[in-house]
Design a protein around this motif. Structure first.
Motif, PDB file in Angstrom:
ATOM      1  N   ILE A  28      -4.251  -4.849   3.743  1.00  0.00           N
ATOM      2  CA  ILE A  28      -2.917  -4.814   3.199  1.00  0.00           C
ATOM      3  C   ILE A  28      -2.144  -3.740   2.989  1.00  0.00           C
ATOM      4  O   ILE A  28      -1.095  -3.407   3.189  1.00  0.00           O
ATOM      5  N   LYS A  29      -3.082  -2.716   2.512  1.00  0.00           N
ATOM      6  CA  LYS A  29      -2.560  -1.188   2.201  1.00  0.00           C
ATOM      7  C   LYS A  29      -2.067  -0.484   3.587  1.00  0.00           C
ATOM      8  O   LYS A  29      -0.940  -0.069   3.506  1.00  0.00           O
ATOM      9  N   ASP A  30      -2.935  -0.835   4.447  1.00  0.00           N
ATOM     10  CA  ASP A  30      -2.616  -0.085   5.908  1.00  0.00           C
ATOM     11  C   ASP A  30      -1.309  -0.576   6.590  1.00  0.00           C
ATOM     12  O   ASP A  30      -0.571  -0.052   7.255  1.00  0.00           O
ATOM     13  N   TYR A  31      -1.035  -2.081   6.362  1.00  0.00           N
ATOM     14  CA  TYR A  31       0.178  -2.589   6.663  1.00  0.00           C
ATOM     15  C   TYR A  31       1.306  -2.105   6.091  1.00  0.00           C
ATOM     16  O   TYR A  31       2.261  -1.680   6.639  1.00  0.00           O
ATOM     17  N   PHE A  32       1.350  -1.786   4.915  1.00  0.00           N
ATOM     18  CA  PHE A  32       2.337  -1.391   4.053  1.00  0.00           C
ATOM     19  C   PHE A  32       2.633   0.155   4.438  1.00  0.00           C
ATOM     20  O   PHE A  32       3.705   0.648   4.732  1.00  0.00           O
ATOM     21  N   VAL A  33       1.466   0.929   4.846  1.00  0.00           N
ATOM     22  CA  VAL A  33       1.792   2.257   5.317  1.00  0.00           C
ATOM     23  C   VAL A  33       2.594   2.393   6.626  1.00  0.00           C
ATOM     24  O   VAL A  33       3.633   3.315   6.748  1.00  0.00           O
ATOM     25  N   ASP A  34       2.193   1.269   7.708  1.00  0.00           N
ATOM     26  CA  ASP A  34       2.869   1.118   8.767  1.00  0.00           C
ATOM     27  C   ASP A  34       4.615   0.816   8.677  1.00  0.00           C
ATOM     28  O   ASP A  34       5.128   1.203   9.391  1.00  0.00           O
ATOM     29  N   LYS A  35       4.635   0.366   7.471  1.00  0.00           N
ATOM     30  CA  LYS A  35       6.058  -0.184   7.192  1.00  0.00           C
ATOM     31  C   LYS A  35       6.806   0.994   6.270  1.00  0.00           C
ATOM     32  O   LYS A  35       7.803   0.760   5.798  1.00  0.00           O
ATOM     33  N   ALA A  48     -11.234  -0.147  -6.847  1.00  0.00           N
ATOM     34  CA  ALA A  48     -10.189   0.599  -5.987  1.00  0.00           C
ATOM     35  C   ALA A  48      -8.858  -0.087  -6.255  1.00  0.00           C
ATOM     36  O   ALA A  48      -8.490  -1.339  -6.140  1.00  0.00           O
ATOM     37  N   HIS A  49      -7.958   0.717  -6.725  1.00  0.00           N
ATOM     38  CA  HIS A  49      -6.602   0.562  -7.146  1.00  0.00           C
ATOM     39  C   HIS A  49      -5.484   1.393  -6.487  1.00  0.00           C
ATOM     40  O   HIS A  49      -5.582   2.597  -6.914  1.00  0.00           O
ATOM     41  N   TYR A  50      -4.594   0.844  -5.867  1.00  0.00           N
ATOM     42  CA  TYR A  50      -3.620   1.452  -4.948  1.00  0.00           C
ATOM     43  C   TYR A  50      -2.121   1.138  -5.328  1.00  0.00           C
ATOM     44  O   TYR A  50      -2.106  -0.189  -5.566  1.00  0.00           O
ATOM     45  N   ASN A  51      -1.327   2.195  -5.469  1.00  0.00           N
ATOM     46  CA  ASN A  51       0.174   1.841  -5.513  1.00  0.00           C
ATOM     47  C   ASN A  51       0.689   2.181  -4.265  1.00  0.00           C
ATOM     48  O   ASN A  51       0.320   3.090  -3.548  1.00  0.00           O
ATOM     49  N   VAL A  52       1.548   1.374  -3.540  1.00  0.00           N
ATOM     50  CA  VAL A  52       2.294   1.681  -2.185  1.00  0.00           C
ATOM     51  C   VAL A  52       3.740   1.873  -2.748  1.00  0.00           C
ATOM     52  O   VAL A  52       4.315   0.834  -3.494  1.00  0.00           O
ATOM     53  N   VAL A  53       4.750   2.795  -2.370  1.00  0.00           N
ATOM     54  CA  VAL A  53       5.788   2.919  -2.750  1.00  0.00           C
ATOM     55  C   VAL A  53       6.617   3.422  -1.874  1.00  0.00           C
ATOM     56  O   VAL A  53       6.420   3.998  -0.810  1.00  0.00           O
ATOM     57  N   LYS A  54       8.029   2.822  -1.948  1.00  0.00           N
ATOM     58  CA  LYS A  54       8.878   2.914  -0.857  1.00  0.00           C
ATOM     59  C   LYS A  54      10.232   2.702  -1.702  1.00  0.00           C
ATOM     60  O   LYS A  54      10.520   1.635  -2.048  1.00  0.00           O
ATOM     61  N   GLY A  55      11.207   4.151  -1.716  1.00  0.00           N
ATOM     62  CA  GLY A  55      12.475   3.920  -2.579  1.00  0.00           C
ATOM     63  C   GLY A  55      11.990   3.696  -4.081  1.00  0.00           C
ATOM     64  O   GLY A  55      11.117   4.072  -4.575  1.00  0.00           O
ATOM     65  N   ASN A  56      12.588   2.623  -4.597  1.00  0.00           N
ATOM     66  CA  ASN A  56      12.394   2.267  -5.920  1.00  0.00           C
ATOM     67  C   ASN A  56      11.359   0.932  -5.985  1.00  0.00           C
ATOM     68  O   ASN A  56      11.213   0.687  -7.201  1.00  0.00           O
ATOM     69  N   ARG A  57      10.598   0.768  -4.914  1.00  0.00           N
ATOM     70  CA  ARG A  57       9.992  -0.361  -4.802  1.00  0.00           C
ATOM     71  C   ARG A  57       8.521  -0.136  -5.002  1.00  0.00           C
ATOM     72  O   ARG A  57       7.840   0.965  -4.227  1.00  0.00           O
ATOM     73  N   THR A  58       7.624  -0.415  -5.942  1.00  0.00           N
ATOM     74  CA  THR A  58       6.320  -0.171  -5.970  1.00  0.00           C
ATOM     75  C   THR A  58       5.641  -1.265  -5.819  1.00  0.00           C
ATOM     76  O   THR A  58       5.832  -2.422  -6.675  1.00  0.00           O
ATOM     77  N   ILE A  59       4.474  -1.597  -5.141  1.00  0.00           N
ATOM     78  CA  ILE A  59       3.602  -2.564  -4.994  1.00  0.00           C
ATOM     79  C   ILE A  59       2.275  -2.289  -5.333  1.00  0.00           C
ATOM     80  O   ILE A  59       1.941  -1.132  -4.776  1.00  0.00           O
ATOM     81  N   ARG A  60       1.802  -2.959  -6.208  1.00  0.00           N
ATOM     82  CA  ARG A  60       0.190  -2.618  -6.851  1.00  0.00           C
ATOM     83  C   ARG A  60      -0.829  -3.481  -5.916  1.00  0.00           C
ATOM     84  O   ARG A  60      -0.666  -4.892  -5.763  1.00  0.00           O
ATOM     85  N   LEU A  61      -1.746  -2.764  -5.382  1.00  0.00           N
ATOM     86  CA  LEU A  61      -3.015  -3.532  -4.705  1.00  0.00           C
ATOM     87  C   LEU A  61      -4.323  -3.237  -5.626  1.00  0.00           C
ATOM     88  O   LEU A  61      -4.470  -1.986  -6.013  1.00  0.00           O
ATOM     89  N   TRP A  62      -5.051  -4.157  -5.394  1.00  0.00           N
ATOM     90  CA  TRP A  62      -6.390  -4.050  -6.099  1.00  0.00           C
ATOM     91  C   TRP A  62      -7.475  -4.594  -5.415  1.00  0.00           C
ATOM     92  O   TRP A  62      -7.484  -5.822  -4.783  1.00  0.00           O
ATOM     93  N   ASN A  63      -8.518  -4.010  -5.089  1.00  0.00           N
ATOM     94  CA  ASN A  63      -9.693  -4.253  -4.551  1.00  0.00           C
ATOM     95  C   ASN A  63     -10.805  -4.536  -5.554  1.00  0.00           C
ATOM     96  O   ASN A  63     -11.499  -3.579  -5.816  1.00  0.00           O
ATOM     97  N   ILE A  64     -10.733  -5.573  -6.218  1.00  0.00           N
ATOM     98  CA  ILE A  64     -11.333  -5.654  -7.442  1.00  0.00           C
ATOM     99  C   ILE A  64     -12.903  -5.565  -7.161  1.00  0.00           C
ATOM    100  O   ILE A  64     -13.611  -5.398  -8.452  1.00  0.00           O
ATOM    101  N   HIS A  65     -13.440  -6.101  -6.267  1.00  0.00           N
ATOM    102  CA  HIS A  65     -14.852  -6.005  -5.974  1.00  0.00           C
ATOM    103  C   HIS A  65     -15.202  -4.778  -5.086  1.00  0.00           C
ATOM    104  O   HIS A  65     -16.618  -4.431  -4.947  1.00  0.00           O
ATOM    105  N   GLY A  66     -14.355  -3.516  -5.106  1.00  0.00           N
ATOM    106  CA  GLY A  66     -14.655  -2.511  -4.664  1.00  0.00           C
ATOM    107  C   GLY A  66     -14.043  -2.387  -3.082  1.00  0.00           C
ATOM    108  O   GLY A  66     -13.587  -3.237  -2.495  1.00  0.00           O
TER     109      GLY A  66
END
Length: 294
Positions: free
Chosen positions: A123-130, A146-164
């Protein structure tokens, strides 16, 4: 209120993914798994049983032997766990998000948060391509995982892989011991502003592609704690919707327990055709999309 998508390995089966039973069989070099119902306890059996597995039959009606990549005895439990985690990460690293078309649909929902028990980061890789920029995970090997934030302009989406995450194989959570240890840290996680636990309490949550087996003690503990929390406050809980496909994994006892924990259960008809899962997940997607766009 924010929206959260919680997904498991089920959506990977729509692409080129494998079931967890298949992956565990590969890790055991094709040998039969021991007759243990809980996956977390299967891991403990492998790591803690110091006998030579190749001479330990389980009975002709059950299977034969069980090894992990030929490793029978190692110097420490931690070393054994690390080898298994590394091999698991390697087996899950061959593919990319384009092999799994349902990730595009999930990303297109533009939820505020995405939480998964999967170890991959499609899901992170998809947002990167977008065109989104990734903020690297913070302390990826601690229990927050693992906890990632993906940011585009004023939009921040939070991603969690809660089991690693396979990107940091040390962060992968395996076995009953690690699951219980994870639960012990929940009080600390609840004090953090943007932990996945707080997200699961303060947003509309839609759960799909996740069997929620009883060995998932961290999730069951969370649901029970959430029920107690809102009961003590005498408040209505946030909305959590669980989509249950009526295939062989459908468990009426589990459904009743979830409903008792104030989880909305939507049962999805299953016609057992070759396209049955695709139709079921398309139906789920439409239901979530309508809920988000209300």
């Amino acid at each position: 209120m924010q929206t959260t998508i919680f997904f498991g390995n089920g959506i990977n089966l729509l692409g080129k993914g494998e079931s967890w039973d298949s992956i565990l069989m590969q890790l055991s070099e094709g040998k039969m798994m021991p007759p243990i119902g809980s996956n977390t306890l299967k891991y403990e059996y492998v790591v803690l049983n110091k006998e030579k597995y190749e001479t330990r039959p389980f009975g002709s009606d059950i299977g034969v032997t069980f090894t992990v990549d030929g490793v029978l005895e190692l110097e420490s439990v931690n070393v054994e766990y690390d080898i298994i985690k590394k091999r698991l990460a390697e087996k899950l690293s061959w593919s990319k998000y384009s092999d799994f078309p349902y990730y595009k649909k999930l990303a297109d929902l533009q939820a505020d948060n995405y939480i998964t028990t999967n170890y991959e980061s499609y899901i992170k890789d998809y947002f990167v391509d977008k065109g989104y920029t990734v903020k690297e995970p913070i302390n990826p090997c601690i229990r927050e995982r693992a906890h990632y934030n993906v940011v585009k302009g004023n939009r921040t989406i939070r991603l969690w892989n809660i089991h690693g995450s396979i990107e940091y194989h040390e962060s992968i959570m395996l076995g009953l011991f690690e699951y219980c240890d994870y639960v012990r840290g929940f009080k600390k996680l609840l004090k953090e502003d943007y932990s996945w636990l707080n997200v699961m309490i303060n947003s509309d949550v839609f759960i799909l592609g996740f069997g929620l087996g009883y060995e998932e003690i961290d999730l069951w503990y969370f649901l029970v704690s959430r029920k107690r929390l809102f009961h003590d406050r005498k408040e209505s809980a946030n909305r959590i919707v669980y989509y249950a496909i009526e295939d062989k994994s459908y468990d009426i006892g589990k459904i009743k327990m979830l409903e008792a924990l104030d989880v909305e259960v939507v049962s999805i008809p299953f016609d057992w055709s070759e396209t049955a899962y695709q139709k079921a997940y398309d139906f789920i997607y439409d239901r979530i999309q309508k809920s988000i766009n209300k």
